[in-house]
Design an enzyme around this catalytic site. Structure first.
Site, PDB file in Angstrom:
ATOM      1  N   ASN A   1       9.593   5.991  -1.026  1.00 15.57           N
ATOM      2  CA  ASN A   1       8.992   4.782  -0.480  1.00 15.57           C
ATOM      3  C   ASN A   1      10.128   4.071   0.253  1.00 15.57           C
ATOM      4  O   ASN A   1      10.956   3.402  -0.373  1.00 15.57           O
ATOM      5  CB  ASN A   1       8.413   3.886  -1.580  1.00 15.57           C
ATOM      6  CG  ASN A   1       7.729   2.652  -0.987  1.00 15.57           C
ATOM      7  OD1 ASN A   1       7.799   2.407   0.216  1.00 15.57           O
ATOM      8  ND2 ASN A   1       7.077   1.874  -1.846  1.00 15.57           N
TER       9      ASN A   1
ATOM     10  N   PRO B   1      14.317  -0.938   0.495  1.00 13.85           N
ATOM     11  CA  PRO B   1      14.672  -2.340   0.332  1.00 13.85           C
ATOM     12  C   PRO B   1      13.559  -3.199  -0.277  1.00 13.85           C
ATOM     13  O   PRO B   1      12.377  -3.008   0.021  1.00 13.85           O
ATOM     14  CB  PRO B   1      14.985  -2.808   1.759  1.00 13.85           C
ATOM     15  CG  PRO B   1      14.326  -1.814   2.637  1.00 13.85           C
ATOM     16  CD  PRO B   1      14.360  -0.509   1.900  1.00 13.85           C
TER      17      PRO B   1
ATOM     18  N   HIS C   1       3.427   4.604  -0.507  1.00 14.67           N
ATOM     19  CA  HIS C   1       3.434   3.144  -0.365  1.00 14.67           C
ATOM     20  C   HIS C   1       2.495   2.554  -1.397  1.00 14.67           C
ATOM     21  O   HIS C   1       1.397   3.090  -1.618  1.00 14.67           O
ATOM     22  CB  HIS C   1       2.975   2.720   1.031  1.00 14.67           C
ATOM     23  CG  HIS C   1       3.855   3.253   2.104  1.00 14.67           C
ATOM     24  ND1 HIS C   1       5.089   2.725   2.376  1.00 14.67           N
ATOM     25  CD2 HIS C   1       3.710   4.321   2.933  1.00 14.67           C
ATOM     26  CE1 HIS C   1       5.659   3.428   3.341  1.00 14.67           C
ATOM     27  NE2 HIS C   1       4.852   4.408   3.684  1.00 14.67           N
TER      28      HIS C   1
HETATM   29  C1  DQA Z   1       5.669  -0.779   1.304  1.00 15.93           C
HETATM   30  C2  DQA Z   1       4.962  -1.220   2.596  1.00 15.93           C
HETATM   31  C3  DQA Z   1       5.969  -1.665   3.621  1.00 15.93           C
HETATM   32  O1  DQA Z   1       5.303  -2.083   4.812  1.00 15.93           O
HETATM   33  C4  DQA Z   1       6.775  -2.850   3.106  1.00 15.93           C
HETATM   34  O2  DQA Z   1       7.778  -3.210   4.030  1.00 15.93           O
HETATM   35  C5  DQA Z   1       7.363  -2.598   1.757  1.00 15.93           C
HETATM   36  C6  DQA Z   1       6.587  -1.862   0.765  1.00 15.93           C
HETATM   37  C7  DQA Z   1       4.653  -0.463   0.181  1.00 15.93           C
HETATM   38  O3  DQA Z   1       5.058   0.203  -0.774  1.00 15.93           O
HETATM   39  O4  DQA Z   1       3.499  -0.878   0.250  1.00 15.93           O
HETATM   40  O5  DQA Z   1       8.438  -3.100   1.436  1.00 15.93           O
HETATM   41  O6  DQA Z   1       6.396   0.398   1.571  1.00 15.93           O
END
Ligand code: DQA
Length: 149
Positions: free
Chosen positions: A76, A12, A102
């Protein structure tokens, strides 16, 4: 020899990359990340199929659908990383080698981002290198799969 097929899943709000909190996630768009992955995949002799969804069930469906079609998963899961037992269970159920990525370093951020439900079912995790987390993750996954087979 048939080339490896890798499913790339984006969770999301990642559709908003480029405009979403650029100080944290950078200015690169999801489209551009997918393009980078496509060109790297060609060099690594892999096929990739990318899918983004804002919906947990749709990500679970995509993971289940990978069985018999893909050799690896690069994911991710965004905020679902920290909340979704359903996504974790889907990955455990299909048991296809998975790398978690991430953009941001989740361990340098708020406490609620420090726990990943996916980490224990993934081969490994790459966090904190911006868009490069994806390309590093694809390299790691492809190498894992190629040395395994
Ligand atoms: C994320 C890190 C998550 O905590 C966050 O909710 C995201 C992006 C990242 O790619 O750094 O939506 O997955």
């Amino acid at each position: 020899m048939s080339s490896l097929s890798i499913l790339v899943l984006h969770g999301p709000n990642l559709n908003l990359l480029g405009q979403r909190e650029p100080g944290i996630y950078g200015t690169v768009t999801l489209e551009s990340i997918n393009q980078q992955l496509l060109s790297l995949a060609e060099k690594l002799d892999c096929k990739i199929v990318a899918h983004q969804s804002n919906h947990e069930g749709s990500l679970v469906d995509a993971i289940q659908g990978a069985l018999g079609h893909h050799d690896g998963i690069l994911i991710n899961a965004a905020a679902y990383t920290h909340t979704s037992i359903a996504i974790r269970d889907a990955l455990a159920a299909i048991a296809i080698p998975t790398v978690e990525v991430h953009l941001s370093n989740i361990y340098r951020r708020e406490d609620f981002r420090h726990h990943s439900y996916l980490a224990s079912v993934a081969i490994g995790q790459i966090s904190g290198f911006g868009a490069q987390s994806y390309t590093l993750g694809l390299r790691a996954l492809a190498q894992h799969l190629q040395t395994q087979t």
